[in-house]
Design a protein around this motif. Structure first.
Motif, short mmCIF file in Angstrom:
data_model
loop_
_atom_site.label_atom_id
_atom_site.label_comp_id
_atom_site.label_asym_id
_atom_site.label_seq_id
_atom_site.Cartn_x
_atom_site.Cartn_y
_atom_site.Cartn_z
N ASN A 86 24.18 -6.87 -2.53
CA ASN A 86 25.20 -6.32 -2.03
C ASN A 86 25.32 -5.59 -0.44
OD1 ASN A 86 25.22 -5.49 -4.66
ND2 ASN A 86 23.33 -4.23 -4.90
N TRP A 87 25.00 -7.13 -0.17
CA TRP A 87 25.51 -6.26 1.86
C TRP A 87 26.28 -7.49 2.30
CZ3 TRP A 87 22.66 -3.28 4.22
CH2 TRP A 87 22.45 -3.08 5.69
N GLY A 88 27.47 -7.12 3.04
CA GLY A 88 28.21 -8.37 3.11
C GLY A 88 28.49 -7.89 5.19
N ILE A 89 29.08 -9.68 5.93
CA ILE A 89 29.37 -9.17 7.27
C ILE A 89 31.05 -9.59 6.90
CG2 ILE A 89 28.23 -9.71 9.11
CD1 ILE A 89 25.83 -9.45 8.08
N GLY A 90 31.73 -9.39 8.08
CA GLY A 90 32.75 -10.19 8.14
C GLY A 90 33.62 -11.00 6.52
#
Length: 70
Positions: A51-55
């Protein structure tokens, strides 16, 4: 009443480390803004990696492509 919301990925953050985060955030508000510790609220949410995203990438893929410097 200051309110601090900390979100971290769910990767084994121990109760001891959570206590350090709470104390550190509270101390920062006391030191920088002169806030009262007794009325400072700190909430820690643990988020599942999926449930976590970056870029624009899921965090696991982002980390694979961008390993930390050694």
């Amino acid at each position: 009443m200051p309110y601090v919301h900390i979100r971290v990925t769910r990767e084994g953050v121990t109760p001891t480390r959570k206590a350090e985060l709470i104390a550190g955030a509270t101390d920062l508000l006391v030191r920088v803004l002169g806030k009262t510790p007794a009325t400072t609220v700190v909430v820690i949410d643990e988020v599942e990696l999926e449930n976590w995203g970056i870029g624009g990438l899921p965090v696991t893929e982002y980390r694979r492509r961008n390993p930390p410097p050694r």
